[in-house]
Design a protein around this motif. Structure first.
Motif: not given
Length: 142
Positions: A97-109
């Motif tokens: 969940f945190a990984t997908v949220i982070s992808l939605g919040a910013g860049s792939v990096a």
């Protein structure tokens, strides 16, 4: 020619190192592809929480029948308490969940930074829930 036992062990170790390197490279390549694919999904469907839940749900519907029917030699773990299994599943789901949220919040990096913290998160959860402390080598590698 007859090989000594040490020669056979050395040969097996070389093969194991080659396979380990192969698996590490494939994990990295597939992980990058997974992140890029998820970013494309989130660009078209900007709801990371929903996307994450759909992905986790699809995983459950994929794995559960295999466990129940024993397909491919997979069986429901009978020696592991269900509460422990659920704890691991919840922590894994939270990481996803945190990984997908982070992808939605910013860049792939940015997502890669979040994913890079997963081993540390796993160790902390092991300490909190299982009272299992890492060895010195494991701690230094973090």
């Amino acid at each position: 020619q007859t090989q000594t036992r040490q020669d056979k062990m050395a040969e097996k170790k070389k093969v194991s190192m080659v396979m380990l390197l192969f698996y590490l490279v494939m994990w990295y390549v597939l992980n990058v592809q997974y992140n890029l694919y998820n970013k494309k999904i989130l660009n078209a469907f900007p709801f990371p929480a929903s996307a994450s839940l759909v992905q986790l749900g699809a995983g459950v519907f994929y794995v559960l029948p295999q466990w129940i029917l024993g397909l491919g030699g997979r069986k429901l773990p009978s020696t592991i308490p269900i509460s422990l299994l659920l704890t691991v599943a919840i922590c894994h789901g939270a990481g996803h969940f945190a990984t997908v949220i982070s992808l939605g919040a910013g860049s792939v990096a940015f997502a890669n930074v979040v994913k890079a913290a997963e081993p540390l998160f796993s160790v902390l959860m092991g300490i909190i829930f299982a009272g299992s402390f890492p060895s010195t080598g494991e701690g230094v590698s973090l």
